[in-house]
Design a protein around this motif. Structure first.
Motif, PDB file in Angstrom:
ATOM      1  N   LEU A  81       0.842  -1.194   0.000  1.00 39.71           N
ATOM      2  CA  LEU A  81       0.000   0.000   0.000  1.00 39.71           C
ATOM      3  C   LEU A  81       0.878   1.246   0.000  1.00 39.71           C
ATOM      4  CD1 LEU A  81      -2.723   1.542   0.404  1.00 39.71           C
ATOM      5  CD2 LEU A  81      -2.390   1.218   2.873  1.00 39.71           C
ATOM      6  N   ALA A  82       0.734   2.077  -1.021  1.00 42.52           N
ATOM      7  CA  ALA A  82       1.461   3.346  -1.075  1.00 42.52           C
ATOM      8  C   ALA A  82       0.813   4.330  -0.104  1.00 42.52           C
ATOM      9  CB  ALA A  82       1.438   3.908  -2.491  1.00 42.52           C
ATOM     10  N   VAL A  83       1.556   4.768   0.898  1.00 45.99           N
ATOM     11  CA  VAL A  83       0.987   5.666   1.914  1.00 45.99           C
ATOM     12  C   VAL A  83       1.475   7.104   1.747  1.00 45.99           C
ATOM     13  CG1 VAL A  83       0.682   3.807   3.573  1.00 45.99           C
ATOM     14  CG2 VAL A  83       2.789   5.128   3.599  1.00 45.99           C
ATOM     15  N   ALA A  84       2.538   7.307   0.984  1.00 48.99           N
ATOM     16  CA  ALA A  84       3.035   8.663   0.733  1.00 48.99           C
ATOM     17  C   ALA A  84       3.666   8.698  -0.650  1.00 48.99           C
ATOM     18  CB  ALA A  84       4.048   9.084   1.789  1.00 48.99           C
ATOM     19  N   VAL A  85       3.333   9.720  -1.426  1.00 48.83           N
ATOM     20  CA  VAL A  85       3.842   9.851  -2.791  1.00 48.83           C
ATOM     21  C   VAL A  85       4.242  11.308  -3.033  1.00 48.83           C
ATOM     22  CG1 VAL A  85       3.285   9.691  -5.249  1.00 48.83           C
ATOM     23  CG2 VAL A  85       2.392   7.976  -3.661  1.00 48.83           C
TER      24      VAL A  85
ATOM     25  N   GLU B 244       5.747  13.763  -6.240  1.00 51.36           N
ATOM     26  CA  GLU B 244       6.114  13.876  -7.643  1.00 51.36           C
ATOM     27  C   GLU B 244       7.133  15.001  -7.816  1.00 51.36           C
ATOM     28  OE1 GLU B 244       2.420  14.486  -9.631  1.00 51.36           O
ATOM     29  OE2 GLU B 244       1.787  12.405  -9.439  1.00 51.36           O
ATOM     30  N   PRO B 245       8.062  14.864  -8.752  1.00 47.71           N
ATOM     31  CA  PRO B 245       9.063  15.923  -8.968  1.00 47.71           C
ATOM     32  C   PRO B 245       8.410  17.172  -9.556  1.00 47.71           C
ATOM     33  CG  PRO B 245       9.193  14.272 -10.700  1.00 47.71           C
ATOM     34  CD  PRO B 245       8.225  13.733  -9.686  1.00 47.71           C
ATOM     35  N   THR B 246       8.990  18.318  -9.263  1.00 45.76           N
ATOM     36  CA  THR B 246       8.399  19.583  -9.723  1.00 45.76           C
ATOM     37  C   THR B 246       8.963  20.062 -11.052  1.00 45.76           C
ATOM     38  OG1 THR B 246      10.053  20.870  -8.499  1.00 45.76           O
ATOM     39  CG2 THR B 246       8.000  20.322  -7.348  1.00 45.76           C
ATOM     40  N   TRP B 247      10.099  19.496 -11.488  1.00 46.24           N
ATOM     41  CA  TRP B 247      10.793  20.090 -12.626  1.00 46.24           C
ATOM     42  C   TRP B 247      10.746  19.256 -13.914  1.00 46.24           C
ATOM     43  CZ3 TRP B 247      14.809  17.048 -14.388  1.00 46.24           C
ATOM     44  CH2 TRP B 247      15.338  16.115 -13.503  1.00 46.24           C
ATOM     45  N   THR B 248      10.092  18.096 -13.881  1.00 50.42           N
ATOM     46  CA  THR B 248      10.052  17.258 -15.080  1.00 50.42           C
ATOM     47  C   THR B 248       8.765  17.497 -15.868  1.00 50.42           C
ATOM     48  OG1 THR B 248       9.058  15.453 -13.821  1.00 50.42           O
ATOM     49  CG2 THR B 248      11.454  15.452 -14.030  1.00 50.42           C
ATOM     50  N   ASP B 249       8.846  17.310 -17.170  1.00 46.75           N
ATOM     51  CA  ASP B 249       7.666  17.462 -18.021  1.00 46.75           C
ATOM     52  C   ASP B 249       6.748  16.249 -17.927  1.00 46.75           C
ATOM     53  OD1 ASP B 249       8.451  19.956 -18.989  1.00 46.75           O
ATOM     54  OD2 ASP B 249       9.668  19.048 -20.570  1.00 46.75           O
ATOM     55  N   TYR B 250       7.345  15.075 -17.747  1.00 44.02           N
ATOM     56  CA  TYR B 250       6.564  13.839 -17.691  1.00 44.02           C
ATOM     57  C   TYR B 250       7.033  12.997 -16.507  1.00 44.02           C
ATOM     58  CZ  TYR B 250       5.607  15.138 -22.533  1.00 44.02           C
ATOM     59  OH  TYR B 250       5.256  15.821 -23.653  1.00 44.02           O
ATOM     60  N   HIS B 251       6.084  12.439 -15.805  1.00 45.36           N
ATOM     61  CA  HIS B 251       6.407  11.484 -14.750  1.00 45.36           C
ATOM     62  C   HIS B 251       5.207  10.576 -14.545  1.00 45.36           C
ATOM     63  CE1 HIS B 251       4.897  15.178 -12.688  1.00 45.36           C
ATOM     64  NE2 HIS B 251       4.083  14.293 -12.146  1.00 45.36           N
ATOM     65  N   VAL B 252       5.445   9.469 -13.865  1.00 46.55           N
ATOM     66  CA  VAL B 252       4.390   8.487 -13.637  1.00 46.55           C
ATOM     67  C   VAL B 252       3.415   9.015 -12.592  1.00 46.55           C
ATOM     68  CG1 VAL B 252       3.874   6.147 -12.856  1.00 46.55           C
ATOM     69  CG2 VAL B 252       5.917   6.587 -14.238  1.00 46.55           C
ATOM     70  N   ALA B 253       2.124   8.935 -12.900  1.00 46.99           N
ATOM     71  CA  ALA B 253       1.084   9.307 -11.935  1.00 46.99           C
ATOM     72  C   ALA B 253       0.876   8.136 -10.977  1.00 46.99           C
ATOM     73  CB  ALA B 253      -0.218   9.635 -12.660  1.00 46.99           C
ATOM     74  N   TYR B 254       1.326   8.314  -9.769  1.00 53.34           N
ATOM     75  CA  TYR B 254       1.296   7.256  -8.752  1.00 53.34           C
ATOM     76  C   TYR B 254       0.684   7.881  -7.519  1.00 53.34           C
ATOM     77  CZ  TYR B 254       3.321   3.050  -6.515  1.00 53.34           C
ATOM     78  OH  TYR B 254       3.522   1.844  -5.879  1.00 53.34           O
ATOM     79  N   ARG B 255      -0.400   7.345  -7.024  1.00 51.91           N
ATOM     80  CA  ARG B 255      -1.154   8.018  -5.973  1.00 51.91           C
ATOM     81  C   ARG B 255      -1.106   7.262  -4.649  1.00 51.91           C
ATOM     82  NH1 ARG B 255      -0.539  11.485  -8.966  1.00 51.91           N
ATOM     83  NH2 ARG B 255      -2.033  12.668 -10.205  1.00 51.91           N
TER      84      ARG B 255
END
Length: 213
Positions: free
Chosen positions: A110-114, A116-127
């Protein structure tokens, strides 16, 4: 025991720990022997814990952990998430990939904290709240490797395409944190994980583990 501690509370917590370590429960006599106190003391401890739903006794008289523990456990995730956020933010920004803290929840990861980077144009949406089997994905596999004592070489787990087509993951287990099974990792849109990512994930896992001790 020191002057500042409560012997009764200490014994009650020891009862809960003993019950948590067994699948079939313990009798009053068994608890008495393990605690080194008489049965009357154990009866009183169990009666108090039962009032708070932290312990239940079956028809055969064996004591088990009660459902009240689950209510307390629900408050653990926010505390763990808060402690992990600084290391996750640093990891996400450094690698340019989505960083996550994953904990064991039954037979699932179970992912409890995610973060995302602030400076990339594309990244994986992981919630946060995303679940998957422990034997799929880097996060779960890292946890299983730790269970089996395989954390020394190389100390992290790499996967590709197991949870999302085109995505690769790297994760390292949390080590030395009592009562918590989990891992720290990143997921990125790439055919393979760059060489420096694995060691960097291990460093972040150590940071989170230190924050939780």
């Amino acid at each position: 025991m020191t002057a500042e501690t409560s012997q009764t509370l200490d014994r009650g917590l020891r009862v809960l720990k003993l019950l948590a370590d067994t699948d079939h429960g313990l009798t009053v006599t068994e608890l008495s022997n393990k605690l080194g106190v008489n049965r009357t003391v154990v009866y009183r401890l169990l009666a108090t814990l039962e009032q708070h739903a932290l312990v239940r006794r079956d028809l055969g008289g064996r004591a088990r952990v009660g459902l009240g523990v689950l209510r307390l456990g629900r408050q653990v995730h926010p505390l763990v998430r808060e402690a992990a956020m600084p290391a996750l933010r640093s990891l996400a920004e450094d690698i340019g990939a989505t960083a996550h803290l994953t904990l064991v929840d039954g037979a699932e990861a179970l992912a409890v904290a995610v973060v995302e980077p602030t400076w990339t144009d594309y990244h994986v949406a992981y919630r946060a709240g995303f679940r998957h089997p422990l034997d799929r994905g880097a996060a779960g596999r890292a946890i299983l490797a730790a269970r089996q004592g395989r954390t020394n070489e190389p100390g992290y787990t790499l996967t590709h395409g197991e949870l999302e087509a085109g995505a690769s993951g790297a994760a390292a287990a949390l080590v030395g944190v009592t009562g918590i099974e989990g891992s720290v990792g990143v997921v990125m849109l790439a055919d393979s994980v760059p060489e420096r990512v694995g060691p960097r994930v291990m460093d972040a896992a150590r940071e989170v583990a230190d924050a939780l001790r």
